[in-house]
Structures are given as structure tokens and as C-alpha cells.
Design a protein around this motif. Structure first.
Motif, PDB file in Angstrom:
ATOM      1  N   ALA A 184       0.809  -1.220   0.000  1.00 44.73           N
ATOM      2  CA  ALA A 184       0.000   0.000   0.000  1.00 44.73           C
ATOM      3  C   ALA A 184       0.843   1.270   0.000  1.00 44.73           C
ATOM      4  O   ALA A 184       0.450   2.276  -0.582  1.00 44.73           O
ATOM      5  N   GLY A 185       2.005   1.253   0.646  1.00 45.54           N
ATOM      6  CA  GLY A 185       2.839   2.451   0.697  1.00 45.54           C
ATOM      7  C   GLY A 185       4.017   2.407  -0.241  1.00 45.54           C
ATOM      8  O   GLY A 185       4.951   3.206  -0.111  1.00 45.54           O
ATOM      9  N   ALA A 186       3.986   1.497  -1.224  1.00 40.39           N
ATOM     10  CA  ALA A 186       5.124   1.323  -2.126  1.00 40.39           C
ATOM     11  C   ALA A 186       5.391   2.585  -2.946  1.00 40.39           C
ATOM     12  O   ALA A 186       4.470   3.320  -3.306  1.00 40.39           O
ATOM     13  N   GLU A 187       6.655   2.806  -3.243  1.00 41.61           N
ATOM     14  CA  GLU A 187       7.018   3.947  -4.082  1.00 41.61           C
ATOM     15  C   GLU A 187       6.577   3.671  -5.517  1.00 41.61           C
ATOM     16  O   GLU A 187       6.795   2.582  -6.055  1.00 41.61           O
ATOM     17  N   ILE A 188       5.961   4.656  -6.138  1.00 38.24           N
ATOM     18  CA  ILE A 188       5.471   4.525  -7.511  1.00 38.24           C
ATOM     19  C   ILE A 188       6.071   5.635  -8.354  1.00 38.24           C
ATOM     20  O   ILE A 188       6.030   6.807  -7.967  1.00 38.24           O
ATOM     21  N   ASP A 189       6.609   5.269  -9.480  1.00 41.26           N
ATOM     22  CA  ASP A 189       7.162   6.249 -10.406  1.00 41.26           C
ATOM     23  C   ASP A 189       6.011   6.791 -11.258  1.00 41.26           C
ATOM     24  O   ASP A 189       5.684   6.237 -12.306  1.00 41.26           O
ATOM     25  N   PHE A 190       5.375   7.855 -10.780  1.00 41.45           N
ATOM     26  CA  PHE A 190       4.203   8.393 -11.475  1.00 41.45           C
ATOM     27  C   PHE A 190       4.563   8.941 -12.853  1.00 41.45           C
ATOM     28  O   PHE A 190       3.745   8.902 -13.776  1.00 41.45           O
ATOM     29  N   GLN A 191       5.774   9.449 -13.000  1.00 37.02           N
ATOM     30  CA  GLN A 191       6.203   9.953 -14.305  1.00 37.02           C
ATOM     31  C   GLN A 191       6.256   8.824 -15.320  1.00 37.02           C
ATOM     32  O   GLN A 191       5.739   8.937 -16.436  1.00 37.02           O
ATOM     33  N   GLN A 192       6.873   7.708 -14.920  1.00 36.67           N
ATOM     34  CA  GLN A 192       6.951   6.554 -15.810  1.00 36.67           C
ATOM     35  C   GLN A 192       5.567   5.990 -16.105  1.00 36.67           C
ATOM     36  O   GLN A 192       5.263   5.625 -17.248  1.00 36.67           O
ATOM     37  N   LEU A 193       4.731   5.947 -15.074  1.00 40.86           N
ATOM     38  CA  LEU A 193       3.377   5.440 -15.269  1.00 40.86           C
ATOM     39  C   LEU A 193       2.605   6.325 -16.244  1.00 40.86           C
ATOM     40  O   LEU A 193       1.896   5.832 -17.130  1.00 40.86           O
ATOM     41  N   GLY A 194       2.741   7.640 -16.090  1.00 44.31           N
ATOM     42  CA  GLY A 194       2.066   8.552 -17.003  1.00 44.31           C
ATOM     43  C   GLY A 194       2.526   8.367 -18.440  1.00 44.31           C
ATOM     44  O   GLY A 194       1.718   8.401 -19.374  1.00 44.31           O
ATOM     45  N   GLU A 195       3.822   8.146 -18.637  1.00 46.55           N
ATOM     46  CA  GLU A 195       4.358   7.931 -19.985  1.00 46.55           C
ATOM     47  C   GLU A 195       3.869   6.612 -20.557  1.00 46.55           C
ATOM     48  O   GLU A 195       3.576   6.503 -21.758  1.00 46.55           O
ATOM     49  N   LEU A 196       3.775   5.600 -19.698  1.00 48.60           N
ATOM     50  CA  LEU A 196       3.271   4.302 -20.136  1.00 48.60           C
ATOM     51  C   LEU A 196       1.833   4.410 -20.626  1.00 48.60           C
ATOM     52  O   LEU A 196       1.466   3.868 -21.679  1.00 48.60           O
ATOM     53  N   LEU A 197       1.011   5.147 -19.894  1.00 54.24           N
ATOM     54  CA  LEU A 197      -0.382   5.328 -20.298  1.00 54.24           C
ATOM     55  C   LEU A 197      -0.494   6.238 -21.518  1.00 54.24           C
ATOM     56  O   LEU A 197      -1.329   6.016 -22.402  1.00 54.24           O
ATOM     57  N   GLN A 198       0.350   7.263 -21.581  1.00 56.56           N
ATOM     58  CA  GLN A 198       0.300   8.186 -22.710  1.00 56.56           C
ATOM     59  C   GLN A 198       0.605   7.481 -24.024  1.00 56.56           C
ATOM     60  O   GLN A 198       0.070   7.845 -25.071  1.00 56.56           O
ATOM     61  N   ALA A 199       1.452   6.454 -23.959  1.00 58.56           N
ATOM     62  CA  ALA A 199       1.765   5.690 -25.169  1.00 58.56           C
ATOM     63  C   ALA A 199       0.520   5.012 -25.727  1.00 58.56           C
ATOM     64  O   ALA A 199       0.479   4.665 -26.911  1.00 58.56           O
ATOM     65  N   ARG A 200      -0.506   4.845 -24.881  1.00 62.23           N
ATOM     66  CA  ARG A 200      -1.774   4.263 -25.325  1.00 62.23           C
ATOM     67  C   ARG A 200      -2.889   5.301 -25.378  1.00 62.23           C
ATOM     68  O   ARG A 200      -4.065   4.966 -25.339  1.00 62.23           O
ATOM     69  N   ARG A 201      -2.497   6.572 -25.435  1.00 59.52           N
ATOM     70  CA  ARG A 201      -3.431   7.684 -25.533  1.00 59.52           C
ATOM     71  C   ARG A 201      -4.369   7.740 -24.333  1.00 59.52           C
ATOM     72  O   ARG A 201      -5.563   7.984 -24.458  1.00 59.52           O
ATOM     73  N   LEU A 202      -3.801   7.502 -23.154  1.00 57.63           N
ATOM     74  CA  LEU A 202      -4.486   7.684 -21.890  1.00 57.63           C
ATOM     75  C   LEU A 202      -3.756   8.782 -21.122  1.00 57.63           C
ATOM     76  O   LEU A 202      -2.532   8.731 -21.005  1.00 57.63           O
ATOM     77  N   ARG A 203      -4.477   9.768 -20.602  1.00 58.83           N
ATOM     78  CA  ARG A 203      -3.868  10.909 -19.939  1.00 58.83           C
ATOM     79  C   ARG A 203      -4.082  10.819 -18.432  1.00 58.83           C
ATOM     80  O   ARG A 203      -5.208  10.954 -17.948  1.00 58.83           O
TER      81      ARG A 203
END
Length: 252
Positions: free
Chosen positions: A67-86
Motif C-alpha cells: 500500500a505504501g510502495a514507491e510509484i514512479d508516477f512519471q513513468q506510469l504517465g508515460e506508459l499510459l500516454q503511449a496508449r493515448r491515456l492521460r
């Protein structure tokens, strides 16, 4: 006595309440590499499947030990953006996760309500959910020809009706229901944008894969004889133990 007096309003702007169509990504693991693999498995090589849809990341579904794990939100955003998700906002999570999300400009959405499917019954599955998903408007895309391996049809924003066979290796996708008035031997993905009430119907149920609102079951998991090769339907149900795909015979 009531009195009416003149009021003033700005001449250059108005601020009104508005609602946005949002998708919710319910994160079940902070492993972004695994997430990328499963997005590929679910949506394949279709970068235009989404249309710059706004996404709220729901962290409340992470297991307690993560639940408290570190998440790379920048990388996650780029991963979703590659599929046209913002990636727009975050719901749930720890204070540290909220701070990391705000650092890259993400909003907080604590009051977001996530749509749930109907009551449970049988069969296993996996889930990627959506928020407040409205049913597609009336109307259907009708396909009269058989679909060969490698062919794909997507009924965006409506139901899909097929009057001929969906062969193994073919793929049919709909934001609404899928009706196959012939053998279904390929991949069928209903409720593709998260509508959990979608169903799949087939005169002969032999799918490579069937999915509803992101919950899927592959042909590697044998179906019972009561529905395999039979006239059958598939629906989604959710309960305390998770999401399930319900395969049921349909009377002839």
C-alpha cells in the motif's frame, strides 16, 4: 413582499459545474513492467484504442503489503500516454504517494466513486475498472462476413452484431454487447471502455479469449461442457472475493 434588483456578472468569463468522462485504473501492483505487459496482452498493438481519455489512478486497491510502495508516477504517465491515456489524478494511497503525485502535477480525487458490477456467482477472472461508466447509446455495428485470423472489428460506442463465424485468431471488440450468431472461436472483448454490464452471446461458444470490462478468461482455462461449444452467454459479476465471469447456457 419580494423585491427584484439588478445584479452584476463578469463580462469575460463564467464558471459552471461540469462532469468529465473518466476512466479509472485500479492499480493492483506497483510493478510497472508487469503493468506494461498486461496492457499489451489486453489491448495488443492498438495505440489508437483510446482517444486521449482522462484517467484517475486508484491506489486503494493495492494489497496491504504494497500500500505504501514507491510509484514512479512519471513513468506510469508515460506508459499510459503511449496508449493515448492521460493520467489526470490519483485516488487513495499514502501521504508520500500523494506528495509524489502532486510533484508532477497530478490532482487528488478522494471523492471519486468507482462503478461496480452486479452480484457474484461463478468463474475466475482479473480486473481493470472504470468510473461511472454509462451504457453505450442504442445502435449496433452489424458484420455479415466471416472474420479470418488476424482480422479485427471494433464497434466504438455501440454494440457489435456478427452474422457469421469469428475464426480463431480474429478479434471482435465493442464498447457495448457482442452478439455472435455463429461460432465464436476468436477473441471477444465487450465493455471495452469499462462498461461492466456488457455481455457476450454466441451460438457456439469456443473463444480464444473473452473479456468484459477488462476482466478476461483465455482458452487455456477450459470451460465446462455445459457451455463449451454450446449456445451461451457471458456476463461479469463482482463480490468480496473479486471479479468473476459468469458463463451460462442460453435456451435454444
Amino acid at each position: 413582499m419580494s423585491v427584484a434588483v439588478a445584479g452584476r456578472s463578469p463580462t469575460t468569463f463564467d464558471i459552471k459545474s461540469a462532469s468529465l468522462p473518466l476512466l479509472t485504473l485500479r492499480l493492483k501492483s506497483p510493478d510497472l513492467a508487469r503493468l506494461a505487459e498486461e496492457l499489451l496482452a489486453q489491448y495488443g498493438d492498438r495505440p489508437d484504442f483510446f482517444e486521449d481519455d482522462a484517467v484517475v489512478l486508484d491506489l486503494s486497491t493495492l494489497p496491504a503489503e504494497q500500500a505504501g510502495a514507491e510509484i514512479d508516477f512519471q513513468q506510469l504517465g508515460e506508459l499510459l500516454q503511449a496508449r493515448r491515456l492521460r493520467l489526470l489524478a490519483v485516488r487513495g494511497g499514502s501521504a508520500a504517494q500523494h506528495e509524489a503525485a502532486r510533484a508532477i502535477g497530478l490532482l487528488q480525487a478522494p471523492d471519486l466513486r468507482v462503478a461496480q458490477a452486479a452480484a457474484p456467482d461463478a468463474a475466475p477472472a482479473r480486473r481493470a475498472d472504470s468510473a461511472a461508466v454509462e451504457p453505450p447509446p442504442p445502435g449496433a455495428l452489424v458484420i455479415e462476413r466471416p472474420l479470418r485470423s488476424g482480422q479485427q472489428v471494433y464497434a466504438r460506442g455501440r454494440d457489435l452484431v456478427l452474422l457469421a463465424m469469428v475464426n480463431a485468431g480474429a478479434e471482435v471488440i465493442a464498447d457495448g454487447h457482442i452478439h455472435v450468431y455463429a461460432p465464436l472461436r476468436g477473441r471477444a472483448i465487450a465493455g471495452a471502455r469499462g462498461w461492466a454490464e456488457a455481455r457476450v452471446f454466441a451460438l457456439e461458444m469456443r473463444p480464444d479469449l473473452v473479456s468484459i470490462a477488462g476482466v478476461y478468461r483465455t482458452g487455456d482455462e477450459p470451460l465446462p461442457p455445459s457451455v463449451w461449444g454450446q449456445r451461451a452467454s457471458v456476463r461479469l459479476a463482482s463480490g468480496e472475493v473479486g471479479d468473476k465471469l459468469i458463463f451460462e447456457p442460453v435456451a435454444g
